[in-house]
Design a protein around this motif. Structure first.
Motif, PDB file in Angstrom:
ATOM      1  N   ASN A   1      -2.309  20.267-136.574  1.00 19.04           N
ATOM      2  CA  ASN A   1      -2.080  19.474-137.909  1.00 19.04           C
ATOM      3  C   ASN A   1      -2.702  20.313-139.077  1.00 19.04           C
ATOM      4  O   ASN A   1      -3.291  19.824-140.091  1.00 19.04           O
ATOM      5  CB  ASN A   1      -2.914  18.129-137.761  1.00 19.04           C
ATOM      6  N   VAL A   2      -2.909  21.617-138.888  1.00 20.14           N
ATOM      7  CA  VAL A   2      -3.450  22.430-139.871  1.00 20.14           C
ATOM      8  C   VAL A   2      -2.146  23.518-140.586  1.00 20.14           C
ATOM      9  O   VAL A   2      -1.245  23.660-139.816  1.00 20.14           O
ATOM     10  CB  VAL A   2      -4.520  23.002-139.404  1.00 20.14           C
ATOM     11  N   ASP A   3      -2.557  23.940-141.778  1.00 21.04           N
ATOM     12  CA  ASP A   3      -1.794  24.765-142.276  1.00 21.04           C
ATOM     13  C   ASP A   3      -1.897  26.297-141.768  1.00 21.04           C
ATOM     14  O   ASP A   3      -2.878  26.331-140.879  1.00 21.04           O
ATOM     15  CB  ASP A   3      -2.035  24.754-143.708  1.00 21.04           C
ATOM     16  N   ARG A   4      -0.821  26.889-141.978  1.00 20.25           N
ATOM     17  CA  ARG A   4      -0.638  28.102-141.475  1.00 20.25           C
ATOM     18  C   ARG A   4      -1.728  28.979-141.504  1.00 20.25           C
ATOM     19  O   ARG A   4      -2.360  29.821-140.387  1.00 20.25           O
ATOM     20  CB  ARG A   4       0.811  28.973-142.297  1.00 20.25           C
ATOM     21  N   ARG A   5      -2.498  29.092-142.478  1.00 26.71           N
ATOM     22  CA  ARG A   5      -3.600  29.857-142.828  1.00 26.71           C
ATOM     23  C   ARG A   5      -4.653  29.507-142.185  1.00 26.71           C
ATOM     24  O   ARG A   5      -5.601  30.396-141.379  1.00 26.71           O
ATOM     25  CB  ARG A   5      -4.200  29.926-144.304  1.00 26.71           C
ATOM     26  N   SER A   6      -5.161  28.343-141.923  1.00 27.25           N
ATOM     27  CA  SER A   6      -6.045  27.813-140.861  1.00 27.25           C
ATOM     28  C   SER A   6      -5.641  28.118-139.373  1.00 27.25           C
ATOM     29  O   SER A   6      -6.495  28.132-138.585  1.00 27.25           O
ATOM     30  CB  SER A   6      -6.179  26.303-141.136  1.00 27.25           C
ATOM     31  N   VAL A   7      -4.608  28.159-139.272  1.00 25.99           N
ATOM     32  CA  VAL A   7      -4.141  28.455-137.683  1.00 25.99           C
ATOM     33  C   VAL A   7      -4.668  29.734-137.368  1.00 25.99           C
ATOM     34  O   VAL A   7      -5.363  30.005-136.283  1.00 25.99           O
ATOM     35  CB  VAL A   7      -2.473  28.265-137.388  1.00 25.99           C
ATOM     36  N   ASP A   8      -4.265  30.668-138.325  1.00 24.94           N
ATOM     37  CA  ASP A   8      -5.039  32.109-137.882  1.00 24.94           C
ATOM     38  C   ASP A   8      -6.482  32.041-137.837  1.00 24.94           C
ATOM     39  O   ASP A   8      -6.884  32.813-136.955  1.00 24.94           O
ATOM     40  CB  ASP A   8      -4.433  33.112-138.981  1.00 24.94           C
ATOM     41  N   VAL A   9      -7.072  31.286-138.806  1.00 28.65           N
ATOM     42  CA  VAL A   9      -8.530  31.228-138.866  1.00 28.65           C
ATOM     43  C   VAL A   9      -8.810  30.651-137.485  1.00 28.65           C
ATOM     44  O   VAL A   9      -9.930  31.432-136.830  1.00 28.65           O
ATOM     45  CB  VAL A   9      -9.069  30.350-139.918  1.00 28.65           C
ATOM     46  N   LEU A  10      -8.583  29.606-136.978  1.00 25.57           N
ATOM     47  CA  LEU A  10      -8.902  29.029-135.751  1.00 25.57           C
ATOM     48  C   LEU A  10      -8.687  29.887-134.687  1.00 25.57           C
ATOM     49  O   LEU A  10      -9.528  29.820-133.774  1.00 25.57           O
ATOM     50  CB  LEU A  10      -8.274  27.612-135.754  1.00 25.57           C
ATOM     51  N   GLU A  11      -7.468  30.443-134.602  1.00 20.47           N
ATOM     52  CA  GLU A  11      -7.258  31.221-133.448  1.00 20.47           C
ATOM     53  C   GLU A  11      -8.311  32.450-133.311  1.00 20.47           C
ATOM     54  O   GLU A  11      -8.797  32.732-132.230  1.00 20.47           O
ATOM     55  CB  GLU A  11      -5.770  31.632-133.261  1.00 20.47           C
ATOM     56  N   GLY A  12      -8.444  33.029-134.512  1.00 18.41           N
ATOM     57  CA  GLY A  12      -9.479  33.851-134.370  1.00 18.41           C
ATOM     58  C   GLY A  12     -10.786  33.471-133.844  1.00 18.41           C
ATOM     59  O   GLY A  12     -11.421  34.299-132.984  1.00 18.41           O
ATOM     60  N   ILE A  13     -11.302  32.334-134.262  1.00 16.75           N
ATOM     61  CA  ILE A  13     -12.549  31.663-133.929  1.00 16.75           C
ATOM     62  C   ILE A  13     -12.605  31.438-132.439  1.00 16.75           C
ATOM     63  O   ILE A  13     -13.470  31.778-131.688  1.00 16.75           O
ATOM     64  CB  ILE A  13     -12.744  30.274-134.721  1.00 16.75           C
ATOM     65  N   LEU A  14     -11.502  31.034-132.000  1.00 17.75           N
ATOM     66  CA  LEU A  14     -11.364  30.889-130.709  1.00 17.75           C
ATOM     67  C   LEU A  14     -11.474  32.188-129.557  1.00 17.75           C
ATOM     68  O   LEU A  14     -12.206  32.095-128.578  1.00 17.75           O
ATOM     69  CB  LEU A  14     -10.044  30.341-130.023  1.00 17.75           C
ATOM     70  N   LYS A  15     -10.734  33.260-130.142  1.00 15.33           N
ATOM     71  CA  LYS A  15     -10.931  34.332-129.504  1.00 15.33           C
ATOM     72  C   LYS A  15     -12.206  34.804-129.273  1.00 15.33           C
ATOM     73  O   LYS A  15     -12.568  35.483-128.422  1.00 15.33           O
ATOM     74  CB  LYS A  15      -9.801  35.544-130.114  1.00 15.33           C
ATOM     75  N   GLU A  16     -12.843  34.777-130.557  1.00 16.16           N
ATOM     76  CA  GLU A  16     -14.194  35.489-130.720  1.00 16.16           C
ATOM     77  C   GLU A  16     -15.198  34.694-129.968  1.00 16.16           C
ATOM     78  O   GLU A  16     -16.064  35.429-129.138  1.00 16.16           O
ATOM     79  CB  GLU A  16     -14.678  35.186-132.168  1.00 16.16           C
ATOM     80  N   LEU A  17     -15.064  33.339-129.837  1.00 11.45           N
ATOM     81  CA  LEU A  17     -16.012  32.499-129.019  1.00 11.45           C
ATOM     82  C   LEU A  17     -15.812  32.824-127.678  1.00 11.45           C
ATOM     83  O   LEU A  17     -16.701  32.895-126.649  1.00 11.45           O
ATOM     84  CB  LEU A  17     -15.476  30.964-129.005  1.00 11.45           C
ATOM     85  N   ASN A  18     -14.533  33.092-127.057  1.00  5.45           N
ATOM     86  CA  ASN A  18     -14.329  33.540-125.805  1.00  5.45           C
ATOM     87  C   ASN A  18     -15.010  34.792-125.341  1.00  5.45           C
ATOM     88  O   ASN A  18     -15.527  35.152-124.284  1.00  5.45           O
ATOM     89  CB  ASN A  18     -12.875  33.506-125.468  1.00  5.45           C
TER      90      ASN A  18
END
Lengths: 230, 334
Positions: free
Chosen positions: B166-183
């Protein structure tokens, strides 16, 4: 027509001169109803919450019963309480009849089903994700319950206000178990009934205005709290 | 610590007589990212709900770090992980109080709480949002607050149900980046449900494909991991064993899939406009009713479908040498 205008004029005079008898009646009404509502909320909210969130056999019937009890005739409650606390009744030795305490009991019985029924619908109206979210964040059962109630807080306030509106305005029960004793158990509603019967319109009207003002203020307060939002 | 983060054995979930999830065996390794992929109703959410102990299995066992969850204190286990819902719910209060919620449930004192809240809001790029009302946020911001709220708990496992649906394209990139970093930074095991195959392969170390409540071997067949090589003006995808010509002129491809229907099978090399032709040996034959599914070893094992009629006319069998031909445009890239 003339006497109504004269009545209103006289009523306003009584209110603004802070007539001590009127003042005492208003104070007693507020005291009895506030105590009754406090006790009703203390029992009605947890009971309503429990019924609202849990699934059990006969839940629908129970909800229907509470919904019906919301319209419990005040004189029937009066009769019920009277039969219990009158001298021959099981609670007779406690000497409760014709005391403010008796009125609190009657009003408690009147208000509790309202608060229970409205709390049930308030908790059922809450987004099911509230419970799940609380659980995924590691909340225990108590914290989860408090969170659900907190999310339902505006509906709960409305439930309490509805209960208060019912008891502050009822006359049947207060009359029967309170006895409308001047300076002791005379409330706004019983006084209005009596004074009107006596032809003292001005006195009755003055109390009527105050009663309306109280009801109006409580709802205004609720509205203000709801619009303030946290 | 050689135990699995999760191990599932003979797990089923039945709703109203319908089996919505049936997993004989599944292991989740610590510190990896898993993508649970599948269409709506494939059982992704059910799986996540059971792993996060919100739902009890109808039968079977789930082990968390080797502990049978039926024998453990669920409340204690729940505090070691957290699930972010597809449509996260934020409590109707401020962002700060939302993020503080799980910390309070764990009895973490105020100073530490404040520190973690700031840290996690910064991590999701929402510093300065503490006093904002949660119900005034956009969809992407809501999702990020929900993730920050989950992260402050320093969970061992982070489960996310369609985190970017439910998020816009730009937020998708941000979120995916956050998840990778967390991992990478904290070694958090992440399990995310998604119906987006690209996202699954972009993020996950391992993809679990669900279909109708069961784990499917592969959601898309002939799926290969690798990288793009350029030879003159041709883009080749190198799987390590074979090189496949692809059409899109981009280096940003990490997976390809060759649809079995797109492959032409022949006894002799054929001359066509198709750029991809491989020789191989039939490794496996499976009857599929009107069609026959062949697995051909052509460096990589490729699944190919032929009609039963062609199969019989061509007298194909295990061990037959064949040629496989397909167009570069038929290769799907991710």
């Amino acid at each position: 027509m003339e006497y109504i205008v004269e009545g209103i004029r006289h009523a306003l005079r009584l209110i603004f001169s802070l007539d001590s008898e009127i003042f005492g009646i208003v104070l007693l009404s507020l005291k009895v109803s506030t105590i009754a509502i406090f006790l009703s909320s203390l029992t009605g909210v947890p009971v309503g919450f429990f019924i609202g969130v849990s699934e059990f056999w006969g839940k629908k019937l129970l909800v229907t019963i509470f919904n019906t009890l919301m319209a419990f005739p005040t004189v029937v409650v009066g009769l019920l309480v009277y039969s219990f606390i009158s001298r021959q009744g099981p609670l007779g030795p406690l000497g409760l009849l014709f005391t403010p305490r008796a009125m609190v009991i009657g009003q408690f019985i009147l208000a509790t089903p309202i608060i229970v029924a409205l709390t049930i619908s308030a908790t059922q109206g809450i987004d099911p994700r509230v419970k799940i979210t609380a659980m995924t964040l590691g909340a225990g059962p108590l914290r989860t319950a408090v969170t659900i109630l907190s999310e339902a807080r505006f509906a709960l306030m409305a439930a309490v206000v509805a209960g208060f509106g019912r008891v502050i305005a009822e006359v049947g029960c207060a009359m029967m178990v309170g006895g409308n004793i001047r300076g002791y158990t005379r409330t706004m509603t019983t006084a209005i009934a009596l004074e009107t019967a006596k032809g003292e319109f001005a006195f009755g009207l003055a109390l009527g205005f105050i009663l309306l003002a109280v009801a109006f203020s409580v709802n205004l307060l609720l509205h203000w709290l709801q619009s303030k939002r946290d | 610590m050689d135990t699995f983060q999760f191990e599932i054995r003979d797990l089923t979930k039945v709703y109203n007589g319908k089996t919505v999830l049936d997993i004989p065996h599944l292991t989740i390794k610590k510190g990896s990212i898993y993508g649970a992929m599948g269409p709506n109703g494939s059982g992704k959410t059910t799986l996540l709900s059971m792993l996060s102990l919100l739902l009890s299995p109808t039968s079977g066992k789930i082990y968390f770090e080797g502990i049978d969850i039926d024998e453990a204190d669920k409340h204690v286990l729940r505090q070691k992980m957290t699930l972010v819902l597809q449509n996260p719910f934020l409590f109707s209060t401020t962002v700060e109080k939302n993020v503080a919620y799980g910390l309070k449930a764990r009895g973490i004192e105020k100073g530490e709480r404040k520190k973690r809240i700031m840290e996690c809001l910064e991590l999701v790029g929402l510093e300065g949002f503490e006093k904002r009302r949660a119900d005034e946020l956009s969809g992407g911001e809501t999702q990020r607050v929900a993730i920050a709220r989950a992260l402050t708990l320093y969970p061992k496992v982070l489960l996310l149900d369609e985190p970017t649906a439910n998020v816009d394209r730009r937020s998708v990139d941000v979120l995916e980046g956050i998840l990778k970093e967390l991992n990478q930074r904290f070694g958090i095991t992440i399990i995310l449900a998604t119906h987006d195959i690209n996202q699954a392969y972009r993020l996950a170390d391992e993809v679990i494909s669900l279909f109708g409540g069961k784990i499917a071997k592969s959601p898309v067949e002939n799926l290969f991991k690798g990288r793009v090589l350029r030879e003159k003006d041709i883009f080749l995808f190198d799987t390590g064993r074979i090189k496949v010509a692809i059409l899109p002129e981009t280096d940003e491809v990490s997976h390809i899939s060759i649809p079995p229907e797109a492959v032409i099978i022949s006894h002799e090399p054929i001359s066509t406009s198709a750029r991809n032709s491989f020789s191989g040996e039939i490794y496996q034959v499976a009857d599929g009713g009107d069609s026959v599914t062949l697995v051909v070893d052509a460096g990589e094992k490729l699944t190919v479908k032929v009609t039963k009629k062609s199969f019989q006319e061509m007298r194909l069998n295990v061990g037959s040498r064949v040629y496989l031909t397909f167009k570069s445009s038929s290769v799907e890239v991710f």
